[in-house]
Design a protein around this motif. Sequence first.
Motif, PDB file in Angstrom:
ATOM      1  N   ILE A 160      -4.411  -0.212  -2.384  1.00  0.00           N
ATOM      2  CA  ILE A 160      -5.304  -1.223  -1.818  1.00  0.00           C
ATOM      3  C   ILE A 160      -5.039  -1.295  -0.318  1.00  0.00           C
ATOM      4  O   ILE A 160      -3.907  -1.063   0.132  1.00  0.00           O
ATOM      5  N   GLN A 161      -6.060  -1.591   0.467  1.00  0.00           N
ATOM      6  CA  GLN A 161      -5.924  -1.654   1.924  1.00  0.00           C
ATOM      7  C   GLN A 161      -6.684  -2.870   2.438  1.00  0.00           C
ATOM      8  O   GLN A 161      -7.719  -2.757   3.085  1.00  0.00           O
ATOM      9  N   PRO A 162      -6.166  -4.065   2.148  1.00  0.00           N
ATOM     10  CA  PRO A 162      -6.936  -5.286   2.391  1.00  0.00           C
ATOM     11  C   PRO A 162      -7.159  -5.577   3.871  1.00  0.00           C
ATOM     12  O   PRO A 162      -6.390  -5.164   4.741  1.00  0.00           O
ATOM     13  N   VAL A 197      -9.756   2.259  -1.826  1.00  0.00           N
ATOM     14  CA  VAL A 197      -9.454   2.547  -0.423  1.00  0.00           C
ATOM     15  C   VAL A 197     -10.456   3.547   0.146  1.00  0.00           C
ATOM     16  O   VAL A 197     -11.115   4.279  -0.593  1.00  0.00           O
ATOM     17  N   SER A 198     -10.550   3.558   1.457  1.00  0.00           N
ATOM     18  CA  SER A 198     -11.499   4.440   2.129  1.00  0.00           C
ATOM     19  C   SER A 198     -10.783   5.632   2.737  1.00  0.00           C
ATOM     20  O   SER A 198      -9.822   5.476   3.492  1.00  0.00           O
ATOM     21  N   ASP A 199     -11.268   6.815   2.409  1.00  0.00           N
ATOM     22  CA  ASP A 199     -10.824   8.028   3.085  1.00  0.00           C
ATOM     23  C   ASP A 199     -11.973   8.626   3.892  1.00  0.00           C
ATOM     24  O   ASP A 199     -11.997   9.821   4.190  1.00  0.00           O
ATOM     25  N   ASN A 200     -12.931   7.750   4.248  1.00  0.00           N
ATOM     26  CA  ASN A 200     -14.133   8.173   4.956  1.00  0.00           C
ATOM     27  C   ASN A 200     -14.086   7.726   6.422  1.00  0.00           C
ATOM     28  O   ASN A 200     -15.023   7.136   6.930  1.00  0.00           O
ATOM     29  N   ASN A 201     -12.931   7.998   7.049  1.00  0.00           N
ATOM     30  CA  ASN A 201     -12.737   7.653   8.464  1.00  0.00           C
ATOM     31  C   ASN A 201     -13.121   6.204   8.752  1.00  0.00           C
ATOM     32  O   ASN A 201     -13.964   5.915   9.618  1.00  0.00           O
ATOM     33  N   PRO A 202     -12.501   5.236   8.031  1.00  0.00           N
ATOM     34  CA  PRO A 202     -12.888   3.840   8.226  1.00  0.00           C
ATOM     35  C   PRO A 202     -12.462   3.299   9.587  1.00  0.00           C
ATOM     36  O   PRO A 202     -11.494   3.766  10.193  1.00  0.00           O
ATOM     37  N   PHE A 250      -1.258  -0.323   0.769  1.00  0.00           N
ATOM     38  CA  PHE A 250      -0.181  -0.665  -0.154  1.00  0.00           C
ATOM     39  C   PHE A 250      -0.475  -0.124  -1.546  1.00  0.00           C
ATOM     40  O   PHE A 250      -1.645  -0.007  -1.937  1.00  0.00           O
ATOM     41  N   HIS A 251       0.567   0.116  -2.349  1.00  0.00           N
ATOM     42  CA  HIS A 251       0.396   0.082  -3.785  1.00  0.00           C
ATOM     43  C   HIS A 251       0.166  -1.386  -4.146  1.00  0.00           C
ATOM     44  O   HIS A 251       0.824  -2.279  -3.584  1.00  0.00           O
ATOM     45  N   ARG A 257       1.061  -3.154  -6.560  1.00  0.00           N
ATOM     46  CA  ARG A 257       2.299  -3.823  -6.968  1.00  0.00           C
ATOM     47  C   ARG A 257       3.082  -4.311  -5.751  1.00  0.00           C
ATOM     48  O   ARG A 257       3.554  -5.459  -5.711  1.00  0.00           O
ATOM     49  N   ASP A 258       3.227  -3.468  -4.736  1.00  0.00           N
ATOM     50  CA  ASP A 258       4.020  -3.837  -3.565  1.00  0.00           C
ATOM     51  C   ASP A 258       3.391  -4.992  -2.797  1.00  0.00           C
ATOM     52  O   ASP A 258       4.095  -5.874  -2.285  1.00  0.00           O
ATOM     53  N   LEU A 259       2.075  -4.983  -2.691  1.00  0.00           N
ATOM     54  CA  LEU A 259       1.393  -6.076  -2.005  1.00  0.00           C
ATOM     55  C   LEU A 259       1.563  -7.387  -2.768  1.00  0.00           C
ATOM     56  O   LEU A 259       1.831  -8.442  -2.168  1.00  0.00           O
ATOM     57  N   VAL A 260       1.423  -7.340  -4.075  1.00  0.00           N
ATOM     58  CA  VAL A 260       1.553  -8.567  -4.872  1.00  0.00           C
ATOM     59  C   VAL A 260       2.988  -9.086  -4.827  1.00  0.00           C
ATOM     60  O   VAL A 260       3.215 -10.299  -4.734  1.00  0.00           O
ATOM     61  N   VAL A 261       3.966  -8.190  -4.871  1.00  0.00           N
ATOM     62  CA  VAL A 261       5.365  -8.613  -4.720  1.00  0.00           C
ATOM     63  C   VAL A 261       5.543  -9.341  -3.383  1.00  0.00           C
ATOM     64  O   VAL A 261       6.179 -10.402  -3.309  1.00  0.00           O
ATOM     65  N   LYS A 262       4.995  -8.786  -2.335  1.00  0.00           N
ATOM     66  CA  LYS A 262       5.101  -9.378  -0.991  1.00  0.00           C
ATOM     67  C   LYS A 262       4.422 -10.750  -0.960  1.00  0.00           C
ATOM     68  O   LYS A 262       4.964 -11.716  -0.389  1.00  0.00           O
ATOM     69  N   TYR A 263       3.244 -10.847  -1.576  1.00  0.00           N
ATOM     70  CA  TYR A 263       2.504 -12.114  -1.598  1.00  0.00           C
ATOM     71  C   TYR A 263       3.251 -13.166  -2.412  1.00  0.00           C
ATOM     72  O   TYR A 263       3.367 -14.322  -1.987  1.00  0.00           O
TER      73      TYR A 263
END
Length: 251
Positions: free
Chosen positions: A157-159, A228-233, A190-191, A193-199
């Motif tokens: 995820i890339q919020p 997530v975007s791999d389209n040059n966001p 983030f994965h 899981r890692d983002l939710v742990v941080k939150y």
Amino acid sequence: MKIVINGGTGLIGSKTVGRLRSAGHDVVAASPQSGVNSVTGEGVADAMKGAQVIVDLSNSPSWEDAAVLEFFQKSTSNLLAAAMANNIKHYVALSVVGTDRLQASGYFVAKLAQETLIKKSGVPYTIVHATQFFDLLDFLVRSWGLGNKVVVPAALIQPIAPDDVADVMAEVALAAPRNSTLEIAGPERFHIRDLVVKYLAATGDDRVVEPSADAPYSGAKLEETTLVSDNNPRVGRIDFDQWFQSRTQAS
């Protein structure tokens, strides 16, 4: 320039309205509360008179499959009809990165239907695909909660912060139509899981977080890169820590 912001009192809409008004533009913050209902069509024609740009930031009050599809079909059709009748020069809409990859979800079926109506209308347009907002985290954590643990999708995820989204929406509203899609994302990937742990750590929640390939997002199972975007966001400037600090200060 006169610009109509449909959904102009919402999270992104109110921020976008403020940016465009500060730049000296005549901005209509259209919403049912202001007498403009894009689903029924009430007030839409009057709001559009003399406008050059419509920015559609509305969202369905219900995420039930049939209701959300009806919302986006009726709302978008009414806005496009008014845009054509008033010779609107640019139709800007906010959608979601990965919409075409999330068609097991009724919500994203509806978002794709919205995009298709816009693309086929003949009205010059730009669709902005954003990744998930940081502000969705609380809702997502509640939806993934399972007793004393949180079971999250095994995906990336890339919020993005709403302020970054509003900056782009205001900029795109003043630019020439692309007749294509622009993707925007937050500065950190983030994965989940890692983002939710941080939150959870930031909010004082000690639940365990477990990743699972079977945990759904909006009713759909995720591949690793679905969200997530791999389209040059275009990448925003506000990271998680800055967003969380501003959220804490605001409350």
